[in-house]
Motif scaffolding. Structure first.
Motif, PDB file in Angstrom:
ATOM      1  N   LEU A 239     -15.451 -12.080 -11.100  1.00 56.81           N
ATOM      2  CA  LEU A 239     -15.105 -11.151 -10.021  1.00 56.81           C
ATOM      3  C   LEU A 239     -16.300 -10.823  -9.137  1.00 56.81           C
ATOM      4  N   ARG A 240     -17.488 -10.742  -9.724  1.00 57.71           N
ATOM      5  CA  ARG A 240     -18.662 -10.394  -8.923  1.00 57.71           C
ATOM      6  C   ARG A 240     -18.930 -11.457  -7.856  1.00 57.71           C
ATOM      7  N   VAL A 241     -18.572 -12.720  -8.139  1.00 61.11           N
ATOM      8  CA  VAL A 241     -18.727 -13.793  -7.155  1.00 61.11           C
ATOM      9  C   VAL A 241     -17.584 -13.753  -6.140  1.00 61.11           C
ATOM     10  N   GLN A 242     -16.377 -13.510  -6.641  1.00 58.76           N
ATOM     11  CA  GLN A 242     -15.222 -13.436  -5.742  1.00 58.76           C
ATOM     12  C   GLN A 242     -15.360 -12.293  -4.742  1.00 58.76           C
ATOM     13  N   ALA A 243     -15.931 -11.175  -5.182  1.00 60.77           N
ATOM     14  CA  ALA A 243     -16.063 -10.012  -4.304  1.00 60.77           C
ATOM     15  C   ALA A 243     -16.930 -10.337  -3.090  1.00 60.77           C
ATOM     16  N   ALA A 244     -17.966 -11.131  -3.301  1.00 58.51           N
ATOM     17  CA  ALA A 244     -18.821 -11.527  -2.172  1.00 58.51           C
ATOM     18  C   ALA A 244     -18.049 -12.388  -1.183  1.00 58.51           C
ATOM     19  N   LEU A 245     -17.193 -13.265  -1.693  1.00 57.65           N
ATOM     20  CA  LEU A 245     -16.364 -14.098  -0.830  1.00 57.65           C
ATOM     21  C   LEU A 245     -15.390 -13.240  -0.020  1.00 57.65           C
ATOM     22  N   MET A 246     -14.867 -12.179  -0.641  1.00 61.47           N
ATOM     23  CA  MET A 246     -13.926 -11.307   0.062  1.00 61.47           C
ATOM     24  C   MET A 246     -14.555 -10.678   1.290  1.00 61.47           C
ATOM     25  N   ASP A 247     -15.833 -10.333   1.203  1.00 59.05           N
ATOM     26  CA  ASP A 247     -16.511  -9.782   2.376  1.00 59.05           C
ATOM     27  C   ASP A 247     -16.468 -10.770   3.533  1.00 59.05           C
ATOM     28  N   ASP A 248     -16.652 -12.051   3.232  1.00 56.77           N
ATOM     29  CA  ASP A 248     -16.597 -13.080   4.280  1.00 56.77           C
ATOM     30  C   ASP A 248     -15.194 -13.203   4.858  1.00 56.77           C
ATOM     31  N   LEU A 249     -14.178 -13.153   3.980  1.00 58.02           N
ATOM     32  CA  LEU A 249     -12.793 -13.275   4.450  1.00 58.02           C
ATOM     33  C   LEU A 249     -12.414 -12.100   5.343  1.00 58.02           C
ATOM     34  N   ILE A 250     -12.845 -10.894   4.953  1.00 59.87           N
ATOM     35  CA  ILE A 250     -12.540  -9.703   5.758  1.00 59.87           C
ATOM     36  C   ILE A 250     -13.240  -9.777   7.104  1.00 59.87           C
ATOM     37  N   ALA A 251     -14.508 -10.145   7.097  1.00 63.43           N
ATOM     38  CA  ALA A 251     -15.261 -10.230   8.349  1.00 63.43           C
ATOM     39  C   ALA A 251     -14.658 -11.268   9.283  1.00 63.43           C
ATOM     40  N   HIS A 252     -14.235 -12.395   8.737  1.00 61.34           N
ATOM     41  CA  HIS A 252     -13.623 -13.442   9.560  1.00 61.34           C
ATOM     42  C   HIS A 252     -12.368 -12.917  10.241  1.00 61.34           C
ATOM     43  N   ARG A 253     -11.507 -12.250   9.479  1.00 61.92           N
ATOM     44  CA  ARG A 253     -10.276 -11.725  10.064  1.00 61.92           C
ATOM     45  C   ARG A 253     -10.568 -10.714  11.165  1.00 61.92           C
ATOM     46  N   GLU A 254     -11.480  -9.820  10.897  1.00 59.52           N
ATOM     47  CA  GLU A 254     -11.739  -8.778  11.883  1.00 59.52           C
ATOM     48  C   GLU A 254     -12.394  -9.347  13.130  1.00 59.52           C
ATOM     49  N   THR A 255     -13.243 -10.340  12.968  1.00 60.18           N
ATOM     50  CA  THR A 255     -13.857 -10.998  14.130  1.00 60.18           C
ATOM     51  C   THR A 255     -12.807 -11.701  14.973  1.00 60.18           C
ATOM     52  N   ALA A 256     -11.798 -12.287  14.286  1.00 62.89           N
ATOM     53  CA  ALA A 256     -10.746 -13.022  14.996  1.00 62.89           C
ATOM     54  C   ALA A 256      -9.628 -12.111  15.494  1.00 62.89           C
ATOM     55  N   GLY A 257      -9.718 -10.821  15.201  1.00 61.07           N
ATOM     56  CA  GLY A 257      -8.689  -9.882  15.656  1.00 61.07           C
ATOM     57  C   GLY A 257      -7.412  -9.945  14.849  1.00 61.07           C
ATOM     58  N   VAL A 258      -7.528 -10.325  13.561  1.00 65.20           N
ATOM     59  CA  VAL A 258      -6.362 -10.437  12.680  1.00 65.20           C
ATOM     60  C   VAL A 258      -6.384  -9.289  11.670  1.00 65.20           C
ATOM     61  N   GLU A 259      -5.253  -8.700  11.416  1.00 66.09           N
ATOM     62  CA  GLU A 259      -5.122  -7.563  10.499  1.00 66.09           C
ATOM     63  C   GLU A 259      -5.729  -7.901   9.131  1.00 66.09           C
ATOM     64  N   SER A 260      -6.489  -6.972   8.577  1.00 64.44           N
ATOM     65  CA  SER A 260      -7.223  -7.251   7.332  1.00 64.44           C
ATOM     66  C   SER A 260      -6.928  -6.251   6.213  1.00 64.44           C
ATOM     67  N   VAL A 261      -5.860  -5.467   6.361  1.00 67.73           N
ATOM     68  CA  VAL A 261      -5.577  -4.419   5.376  1.00 67.73           C
ATOM     69  C   VAL A 261      -5.403  -5.000   3.978  1.00 67.73           C
ATOM     70  N   ARG A 262      -4.653  -6.085   3.871  1.00 66.52           N
ATOM     71  CA  ARG A 262      -4.393  -6.639   2.549  1.00 66.52           C
ATOM     72  C   ARG A 262      -5.677  -7.153   1.893  1.00 66.52           C
ATOM     73  N   MET A 263      -6.520  -7.807   2.679  1.00 68.29           N
ATOM     74  CA  MET A 263      -7.770  -8.302   2.121  1.00 68.29           C
ATOM     75  C   MET A 263      -8.668  -7.148   1.666  1.00 68.29           C
ATOM     76  N   ARG A 264      -8.662  -6.069   2.432  1.00 66.88           N
ATOM     77  CA  ARG A 264      -9.471  -4.906   2.050  1.00 66.88           C
ATOM     78  C   ARG A 264      -8.933  -4.264   0.777  1.00 66.88           C
ATOM     79  N   GLN A 265      -7.615  -4.271   0.614  1.00 61.39           N
ATOM     80  CA  GLN A 265      -7.031  -3.723  -0.606  1.00 61.39           C
ATOM     81  C   GLN A 265      -7.469  -4.541  -1.827  1.00 61.39           C
ATOM     82  N   VAL A 266      -7.468  -5.858  -1.682  1.00 62.51           N
ATOM     83  CA  VAL A 266      -7.900  -6.720  -2.782  1.00 62.51           C
ATOM     84  C   VAL A 266      -9.372  -6.485  -3.088  1.00 62.51           C
ATOM     85  N   LYS A 267     -10.191  -6.382  -2.054  1.00 62.04           N
ATOM     86  CA  LYS A 267     -11.623  -6.144  -2.249  1.00 62.04           C
ATOM     87  C   LYS A 267     -11.853  -4.802  -2.950  1.00 62.04           C
TER      88      LYS A 267
END
Length: 293
Positions: A239-267
């Motif tokens: 999980l400690r490795v996956q959590a770092a990846l989640m930060d990248d996924l959230i940042a990508h969505r927000e940069t692209a203007g795509v809703e990120s609520v679900r990804m933030r909930q998982v993080k």
């Protein structure tokens, strides 16, 4: 389709929408003397022409056969129709194939017991054209005696599987399977939004993803076993490795203007699990955080 059951038993079908009509026609085609009833009597005409007996009332239809299959719009319709059958249901087996909750199934079972009837609850996972084939899944639960008496007949409707004596178990199976579909598909729409926001070809991506999804069944079975055992190996990595990846996924969505609520909930769930000392475990360990506080 030709009759496949010599001396097949009598069956009654209450409710002749698209699904109920398909059920009744399947019983007819398999050689079962079939009585049908519908609130709008005209819907029984095609089945009567095919050899079914059209009853004038629900009570008359119930009296005509030992096995009564109900397929109506919703639980309220089931309650209304059953209230009209009186003592005709006594000694029968009632099979309710109407969509509904586990609580509704258990309540209908209690009603059946109070009126001297056996009860099975079932849910239809497929479309009317698939009735009578293995392309429809039908979980069934309730009275073991009722199941033993009518298993052969009910299995003529498709991929019928018995889930035990708890009348609500079939609804649990149905609701969980359907919910998984919606969870997966809303996630799919999210990633299509992301691909399109980045100028990608969503149709081509969909084809590639369909191939990737084929690798998921072993992961699903492994995660379910982990939950059952309460032992959470690093299925997708710690999980400690996956959590770092989640930060990248959230940042990508927000940069692209795509809703990120679900990804933030998982993080958030990952962070909580790591803080509790489970950073070396896998994604399946998040299960422990999904109950009510």
């Amino acid at each position: 389709m030709t009759a496949t059951t010599e001396g097949a038993g009598r069956v009654t079908v209450l409710g002749l929408g698209a699904m109920g009509s398909a059920i009744a026609r399947t019983f007819l085609d398999r050689g079962h003397p079939t009585t049908v009833w519908n609130r709008t009597a005209a819907k029984a005409a095609p089945l009567a022409e095919a050899g079914a007996t059209a009853a004038a009332t629900a009570a008359e239809a119930v009296a005509a056969a030992p096995l009564v299959v109900v397929c109506l719009l919703d639980g309220a319709a089931v309650e209304e129709v059953l209230a009209s059958v009186g003592t005709a249901i006594e000694g029968k087996v009632l099979v309710n194939l109407t969509s509904g909750s586990p609580a509704q199934a258990r309540a209908t079972e209690r009603w059946a017991a109070e009126h001297g009837a056996g009860y099975l609850d079932g849910k239809l996972m497929g479309d009317p054209p698939y009735i009578g084939t293995d392309n429809i899944l039908i979980p069934v639960s309730g009275s073991g005696d009722a199941w033993a008496a009518h298993e052969t007949t009910l299995k003529e409707l498709g991929g019928v599987a018995y889930h035990g004596a708890d009348a609500g178990a079939a609804a649990v199976e149905f609701n969980a399977q359907v919910a998984m579909g919606y969870e997966m598909l809303i996630g799919f729409l999210h990633v299509l939004k992301l691909v399109r926001a980045e100028g990608g070809d969503v149709a081509a991506f969909g084809e590639r993803l369909a191939g990737s999804v084929a690798a998921y069944p072993p992961l699903l079975t492994a995660m379910a076993k982990a939950v059952a055992n309460g032992d959470y190996p690093p299925d997708l990595g710690p999980l400690r490795v996956q959590a770092a990846l989640m930060d990248d996924l959230i940042a990508h969505r927000e940069t692209a203007g795509v809703e990120s609520v679900r990804m933030r909930q998982v993080k958030d769930l990952m962070d909580r699990r790591i803080a509790d000392g489970h950073g070396e475990e896998g994604f399946s360990g998040l299960f422990e955080l999904l109950g009510k506080d």
